[in-house]
Every structure is written in structure tokens, then in C-alpha cells.
Design an enzyme around this catalytic site. Structure first.
Site, PDB file in Angstrom:
ATOM      1  N   THR A 264      -2.879 -38.648   7.999  1.00 28.50           N
ATOM      2  CA  THR A 264      -3.293 -39.559   6.924  1.00 28.50           C
ATOM      3  C   THR A 264      -4.526 -39.039   6.168  1.00 28.50           C
ATOM      4  OG1 THR A 264      -4.325 -41.736   6.609  1.00 28.50           O
ATOM      5  CG2 THR A 264      -4.543 -40.792   8.766  1.00 28.50           C
ATOM      6  N   ASP A 265      -4.673 -39.497   4.927  1.00 27.26           N
ATOM      7  CA  ASP A 265      -5.879 -39.146   4.157  1.00 27.26           C
ATOM      8  C   ASP A 265      -7.106 -39.896   4.674  1.00 27.26           C
ATOM      9  OD1 ASP A 265      -5.186 -41.688   3.283  1.00 27.26           O
ATOM     10  OD2 ASP A 265      -5.343 -41.241   1.144  1.00 27.26           O
ATOM     11  N   GLU A 266      -6.880 -40.908   5.549  1.00 27.77           N
ATOM     12  CA  GLU A 266      -8.012 -41.724   6.014  1.00 27.77           C
ATOM     13  C   GLU A 266      -8.971 -40.917   6.886  1.00 27.77           C
ATOM     14  OE1 GLU A 266      -7.050 -45.736   7.112  1.00 27.77           O
ATOM     15  OE2 GLU A 266      -5.218 -45.708   5.919  1.00 27.77           O
TER      16      GLU A 266
ATOM     17  N   ALA B 108     -10.220 -42.431  13.127  1.00 33.06           N
ATOM     18  CA  ALA B 108     -10.887 -41.543  14.095  1.00 33.06           C
ATOM     19  C   ALA B 108      -9.861 -40.961  15.063  1.00 33.06           C
ATOM     20  CB  ALA B 108     -11.962 -42.310  14.860  1.00 33.06           C
TER      21      ALA B 108
ATOM     22  N   ASN C 291      -1.531 -43.742   1.139  1.00 33.88           N
ATOM     23  CA  ASN C 291      -0.786 -44.947   1.539  1.00 33.88           C
ATOM     24  C   ASN C 291       0.641 -44.945   1.015  1.00 33.88           C
ATOM     25  OD1 ASN C 291      -3.677 -45.691   1.717  1.00 33.88           O
ATOM     26  ND2 ASN C 291      -2.844 -47.683   2.276  1.00 33.88           N
TER      27      ASN C 291
ATOM     28  N   LYS D 257       1.063 -54.588   6.783  1.00 32.11           N
ATOM     29  CA  LYS D 257       0.417 -53.760   5.765  1.00 32.11           C
ATOM     30  C   LYS D 257       0.437 -54.512   4.429  1.00 32.11           C
ATOM     31  CE  LYS D 257       0.144 -50.370   8.780  1.00 32.11           C
ATOM     32  NZ  LYS D 257       1.234 -49.520   9.182  1.00 32.11           N
TER      33      LYS D 257
ATOM     34  N   PRO E  71      -4.010 -63.110   1.366  1.00 29.68           N
ATOM     35  CA  PRO E  71      -5.386 -62.731   1.718  1.00 29.68           C
ATOM     36  C   PRO E  71      -5.795 -61.399   1.104  1.00 29.68           C
ATOM     37  CG  PRO E  71      -3.917 -62.321   3.578  1.00 29.68           C
ATOM     38  CD  PRO E  71      -3.061 -62.854   2.474  1.00 29.68           C
TER      39      PRO E  71
HETATM   40  P1  NAD Z   1       4.731 -47.309  12.105  1.00 32.42           P
HETATM   41  O1  NAD Z   1       3.662 -48.044  12.826  1.00 32.42           O
HETATM   42  O2  NAD Z   1       5.608 -48.047  11.163  1.00 32.42           O
HETATM   43  O3  NAD Z   1       5.689 -46.589  13.170  1.00 32.42           O
HETATM   44  C1  NAD Z   1       5.209 -45.911  14.287  1.00 32.42           C
HETATM   45  C2  NAD Z   1       6.390 -45.608  15.197  1.00 32.42           C
HETATM   46  O4  NAD Z   1       5.892 -44.891  16.348  1.00 32.42           O
HETATM   47  C3  NAD Z   1       7.108 -46.871  15.740  1.00 32.42           C
HETATM   48  O5  NAD Z   1       8.501 -46.707  15.649  1.00 32.42           O
HETATM   49  C4  NAD Z   1       6.653 -46.935  17.198  1.00 32.42           C
HETATM   50  O6  NAD Z   1       7.607 -47.564  18.040  1.00 32.42           O
HETATM   51  C5  NAD Z   1       6.482 -45.451  17.515  1.00 32.42           C
HETATM   52  N1  NAD Z   1       5.578 -45.225  18.653  1.00 32.42           N
HETATM   53  C6  NAD Z   1       4.334 -45.755  18.825  1.00 32.42           C
HETATM   54  N2  NAD Z   1       3.813 -45.345  20.003  1.00 32.42           N
HETATM   55  C7  NAD Z   1       4.735 -44.496  20.552  1.00 32.42           C
HETATM   56  C8  NAD Z   1       4.773 -43.754  21.761  1.00 32.42           C
HETATM   57  N3  NAD Z   1       3.746 -43.778  22.627  1.00 32.42           N
HETATM   58  N4  NAD Z   1       5.866 -42.987  22.017  1.00 32.42           N
HETATM   59  C9  NAD Z   1       6.917 -42.967  21.160  1.00 32.42           C
HETATM   60  N5  NAD Z   1       6.935 -43.676  19.994  1.00 32.42           N
HETATM   61  C10 NAD Z   1       5.858 -44.436  19.708  1.00 32.42           C
HETATM   62  O7  NAD Z   1       3.990 -46.104  11.383  1.00 32.42           O
HETATM   63  P2  NAD Z   1       4.318 -45.431   9.962  1.00 32.42           P
HETATM   64  O8  NAD Z   1       3.653 -46.206   8.890  1.00 32.42           O
HETATM   65  O9  NAD Z   1       5.771 -45.133   9.882  1.00 32.42           O
HETATM   66  O10 NAD Z   1       3.505 -44.053  10.108  1.00 32.42           O
HETATM   67  C11 NAD Z   1       4.113 -42.898  10.693  1.00 32.42           C
HETATM   68  C12 NAD Z   1       3.087 -41.789  10.760  1.00 32.42           C
HETATM   69  O11 NAD Z   1       2.623 -41.489   9.448  1.00 32.42           O
HETATM   70  C13 NAD Z   1       1.839 -42.152  11.569  1.00 32.42           C
HETATM   71  O12 NAD Z   1       1.465 -41.033  12.329  1.00 32.42           O
HETATM   72  C14 NAD Z   1       0.797 -42.488  10.529  1.00 32.42           C
HETATM   73  O13 NAD Z   1      -0.501 -42.188  10.989  1.00 32.42           O
HETATM   74  C15 NAD Z   1       1.210 -41.576   9.401  1.00 32.42           C
HETATM   75  N6  NAD Z   1       0.872 -42.035   8.046  1.00 32.42           N
HETATM   76  C16 NAD Z   1       1.205 -43.293   7.647  1.00 32.42           C
HETATM   77  C17 NAD Z   1       0.918 -43.691   6.336  1.00 32.42           C
HETATM   78  C18 NAD Z   1       1.302 -45.064   5.838  1.00 32.42           C
HETATM   79  O14 NAD Z   1       0.944 -45.429   4.719  1.00 32.42           O
HETATM   80  N7  NAD Z   1       2.058 -45.860   6.592  1.00 32.42           N
HETATM   81  C19 NAD Z   1       0.278 -42.814   5.451  1.00 32.42           C
HETATM   82  C20 NAD Z   1      -0.052 -41.525   5.902  1.00 32.42           C
HETATM   83  C21 NAD Z   1       0.264 -41.147   7.205  1.00 32.42           C
HETATM   84  P1  TYD Z   2      -3.291 -51.529   4.618  1.00 33.46           P
HETATM   85  O1  TYD Z   2      -1.926 -51.766   4.050  1.00 33.46           O
HETATM   86  O2  TYD Z   2      -3.638 -52.162   5.924  1.00 33.46           O
HETATM   87  O3  TYD Z   2      -3.487 -49.941   4.673  1.00 33.46           O
HETATM   88  P2  TYD Z   2      -4.818 -49.069   4.971  1.00 33.46           P
HETATM   89  O4  TYD Z   2      -5.831 -49.958   5.559  1.00 33.46           O
HETATM   90  O5  TYD Z   2      -4.327 -48.064   5.941  1.00 33.46           O
HETATM   91  O6  TYD Z   2      -5.228 -48.474   3.660  1.00 33.46           O
HETATM   92  O7  TYD Z   2      -4.364 -52.000   3.563  1.00 33.46           O
HETATM   93  C1  TYD Z   2      -4.368 -51.492   2.239  1.00 33.46           C
HETATM   94  C2  TYD Z   2      -5.549 -52.089   1.516  1.00 33.46           C
HETATM   95  O8  TYD Z   2      -5.344 -53.508   1.386  1.00 33.46           O
HETATM   96  C3  TYD Z   2      -6.858 -51.939   2.288  1.00 33.46           C
HETATM   97  O9  TYD Z   2      -7.900 -51.705   1.344  1.00 33.46           O
HETATM   98  C4  TYD Z   2      -7.051 -53.278   2.967  1.00 33.46           C
HETATM   99  C5  TYD Z   2      -6.398 -54.247   2.001  1.00 33.46           C
HETATM  100  N1  TYD Z   2      -5.769 -55.454   2.600  1.00 33.46           N
HETATM  101  C6  TYD Z   2      -6.069 -56.729   2.101  1.00 33.46           C
HETATM  102  O10 TYD Z   2      -6.858 -56.873   1.161  1.00 33.46           O
HETATM  103  N2  TYD Z   2      -5.441 -57.806   2.662  1.00 33.46           N
HETATM  104  C7  TYD Z   2      -4.577 -57.690   3.698  1.00 33.46           C
HETATM  105  O11 TYD Z   2      -4.053 -58.723   4.213  1.00 33.46           O
HETATM  106  C8  TYD Z   2      -4.285 -56.374   4.215  1.00 33.46           C
HETATM  107  C9  TYD Z   2      -3.335 -56.193   5.351  1.00 33.46           C
HETATM  108  C10 TYD Z   2      -4.899 -55.284   3.614  1.00 33.46           C
END
Ligand code: NAD
Ligand code: TYD
Length: 353
Positions: free
Chosen positions: A135-137, A162, A189, A199, A215
């Protein structure tokens, strides 16, 4: 046929990735290792197990389970790994940081460790890659100017970021120390189908469906750089196929949006689609206490992946946001099961957990 191990393929991005692979001409057999936490849902996977009997296999298990990993790598002779599995939600990480260390750090280290042993014993081909999806975070927060590049120093703010930063460091260390051919992506994101409604975007859509409060944290002016999930998946294929071992690629949508602007836009789209009076859903917006350690702005410079690997995002934010809203409106059964926990009961019945 290449055998690709995907971890976390029942989650949001992993399931979109796998569903997309089966729409391409990639001749892969996918082995999807997922423990099915609250965020992993077999219903995300379009009945693949039935439709592609010889090209898709689901393994219910933990990335920290070394004996299981050894069995998978050595018996199935894996040709590459795409590692999505993680705990992924910042707010949950603030409540229970240690869960994030267990999965994101310990889990990643178990996986790369077994992968390295396997890679060394079989001297796999030069095409073998371990793609670590991050992630970019990890870069922390930007002020009003500037962008994250691959050289931006790590400065994570939340327990989630972290833990992802730590996992990135371990993956890079396994390249430098043991020669595992890793590639790392740091993406902004994502939004799109099958995202768990904790999310921002799915949470707002589902709350408007039920006309519940929306919210918004703090002043709502925090900025994220949004990317449609299919664009992220296409970038991952490019990095997996053409990325240079040891390199990092930033992926972003060049689409910076303030949270409050997104919430307003979803209100507008949904009022139109559901035939409500313009402005009625906006009345549900409620500014609530800010998230502790809330990063102000993320913005990605994707020049490297664009110029070196020829990727670019295809979806425009407003169009893809509307497409996402429509997906949630048309998939009420999925929404209901996620909200009522029906699928968690199914997991308990089928996997005894
Ligand atoms: P998600 O939470 O929707 O899915 C995570 C998956 O991992 C789930 O299917 C869960 O069952 C599985 N999992 C968790 N713990 C596990 C374990 N111990 N063993 C096997 N499987 C396990 O997450 P996502 O949003 O699909 O993100 C996927 C990846 O991309 C993550 O590594 C996240 O950090 C990264 N990422 C997400 C975003 C975003 O916007 N969602 C952006 C950049 C990077
Ligand atoms: P989120 O979807 O949780 O992604 P991330 O925290 O990984 O960026 O949140 C996106 C943005 O929206 C973040 O700035 C937090 C904000 N947010 C709200 O304002 N209200 C909410 O209920 C949630 C879940 C997030």
C-alpha cells in the site's frame, strides 16, 4: 500451464484479480490460499471451482501454517506467488494492532521463508516471481504538495501501515539476502465490487441504501488517490510478468479526491438512481470524531510503472464510482449475506471455524 499461488484471493482485491484472470487468455492454474476471515468471502469468486475444475483450486488455510505452505510449494511445484493476504483495515488496526503483526508481518515472513527454501531447492526458472501487494500508506502523509515516488522514505502512521511497511522490508531483505526474486507494489486506495463495507465507499453506499447516518471523519478534507480495482489488477499482471526482481512499483489513479466530495457524489448518484429528491441523502452526512493518526493526503507518482511497464489506468473516477454503486444495488443478496453474517455461518459449517 503455470501454477500460481494466490494468497488472500477471497478478499476484495484478490477475488477481483482471480475473476479477471479467468477473463483473459493467461494459461494459469490458480491455487487460492485463504483462511476466510470476516473479509474473505467465497461468494466473491463467481463459482470458479465449478466452472474451471482443472484451473482453480481453493485451499482453506493460514499463511502462517508452515507445514501447509511446504506441502503446497513442494507438492504442487508453484511457478509464482501473488501475495494479497492481510488484515487491511486501518480502524481495526487501531483497535487490535497485534492481529496485524500476526498476519501481515509473521504471515508474510512464513510465506517468503518457505517460498525461498522451495525456490532454492528447485532452481526455478528466471520467470519465477514473488509479488508482494502493498500500500501507499507505508509512506505516511503528504502535505498539500508533492507525490509519493518509489524513493519516498517510509513513515507509516497507523498500526496497519506500520505492519505493511515491516512486511515490505522483510520481502526486500529476502531479495537482498537470499536472492528470492521479489517485486513489490505500493498502490493507492481501491474501490469496486466485493469490497467489504467497512471501507469508506461501500460503507457510504450501504448506509444510503438503508438511509442511515453517513459518518465522515474530522473535517472530511483528507485526500486519497482512488483507483478502480480492475486497473490495479491489470497493473499487478504487468508487474508479475515484466517487473524486475528487487524493484518496487507505485500504482495510483492520478485521481485525488477529498472524502467529503466522494460522499457527496455517492449521495448524488444514489438519489438519481433510486429516484429520491436531489439532496435528500446528503442530509444523512454526519461529521464525527477524527481517526487517531489520520493521514491527511496520499497521492502517487506512477511514472515508473507507466514508462517501464506500459501500464495506465483506464477507468475515470466518476464513471467507475457509478459502476460500483450500481454493482452494490444489483447485488443485494451479496450485500445481505455480508451484513447478516450468513456467509460466516457457511464458513463455520463447512470449515468448522
Ligand atoms: P481484504 O481485507 O478484503 O482481504 C484480505 C484477504 O486475506 C481475505 O480474504 C482474508 O480472508 C485473507 N487473509 C487474512 N489473513 C489471512 C491468513 N492469515 N492466511 C490466509 N489468508 C488470510 O483486503 P484487500 O482490500 O483485498 O487487500 C488485499 C491486499 O492489498 C492487502 O495486502 C492490502 O494491504 C493491499 N492493498 C489494499 C488496498 C485497498 O485499497 N484495499 C490498497 C493497496 C494495497
Ligand atoms: P478507508 O476506506 O478506511 O481507507 P484508508 O483508511 O485505508 O485510506 O478510509 C478512506 C478515507 O475515508 C480515510 O481518510 C478515512 C475516511 N473515512 C471516513 O471519513 N468515514 C468512514 O466511516 C470511514 C470508514 C473512512
Amino acid at each position: 500451464m503455470k501454477k500460481i499461488l494466490i494468497t488472500g484471493g477471497a478478499g476484495f482485491i484478490g477475488s477481483n484479480f482471480i475473476n479477471n484472470v479467468f477473463k483473459t487468455d493467461l494459461n494459469w492454474k490458480i491455487i487460492n490460499l485463504d483462511i476466510l476471515t470476516y473479509a474473505g468471502n467465497p461468494a466473491n469468486l463467481d463459482n470458479l471451482a465449478h466452472r474451471f475444475l482443472d484451473k482453480y483450486e481453493f485451499v482453506h488455510g493460514d499463511i502462517r501454517d508452515r507445514p501447509l505452505l511446504e506441502k503446497l510449494f513442494f507438492e504442487k511445484k508453484i511457478d509464482g506467488v501473488i501475495h494479497f493476504a492481510a488484515e487491511s483495515h486501518v480502524d481495526r488496526s487501531i483497535d487490535s494492532p497485534h492481529e496485524f503483526v500476526k498476519t501481515n508481518v509473521e504471515g508474510t515472513v512464513s510465506l517468503i521463508d518457505v517460498c525461498t527454501k522451495y525456490y532454492k531447492s528447485f532452481k526455478k526458472s528466471s520467470e519465477f516471481r514473488f509479488l508482494h501487494v502493498s500500500t501507499d500508506e507505508v509512506y505516511g502523509s503528504l502535505g498539500t504538495h508533492g507525490y509519493f515516488t518509489e524513493n519516498t522514505p517510509y513513515d507509516p502512521s497507523s498500526p496497519y501501515s506500520a505492519s505493511k511497511a515491516a512486511s515490505d522490508h522483510f520481502v526486500r531483505a529476502y531479495f537482498r539476502t537470499y536472492g528470492l526474486p521479489v517485486v513489490i507494489t505500493n498502490c493507492s486506495n481501491n474501490y469496486g465490487p466485493y469490497q467489504f463495507p467497512e471501507k469508506l465507499i461501500p460503507l457510504i453506499i450501504l448506509n444510503i441504501m438503508e438511509q442511515k447516518t453517513l459518518p465522515v471523519y474530522g473535517d472530511g478534507k483528507n485526500i486519497r488517490d482512488w483507483l478502480y480495482v480492475t486497473d490495479h489488477c491489470n497493473a499487478l499482471i504487468k508487474v508479475f510478468k515484466k517487473g524486475v526482481p528487487g524493484e518496487t512499483y507505485n500504482i495510483g489513479g492520478n485521481s485525488e479526491q477529498k472524502n467529503i466530495e466522494i460522499v457527496n457524489l455517492i449521495c448524488k448518484i444514489m438519489d438519481r438512481l433510486e429516484g429520491r429528491k436531489h439532496g435528500s441523502s446528503q442530509k444523512l452526512i454526519k461529521f464525527v470524531a477524527d481517526r487517531p493518526g489520520h493521514d491527511r493526503r496520499y497521492a502517487i507518482d506512477s511514472t515508473k510503472i507507466k514508462t517501464e511497464l506500459g501500464w495506465k489506468p483506464e477507468y475515470e473516477f466518476e464513471d467507475a464510482l457509478e459502476k460500483t454503486v450500481i454493482w452494490y444495488l444489483e447485488n443485494k443478496k451479496w450485500v445481505k449475506s455480508v451484513k447478516t453474517g450468513t456467509y460466516l455461518e457457511w464458513i463455520k459449517k463447512n470449515y468448522n471455524r
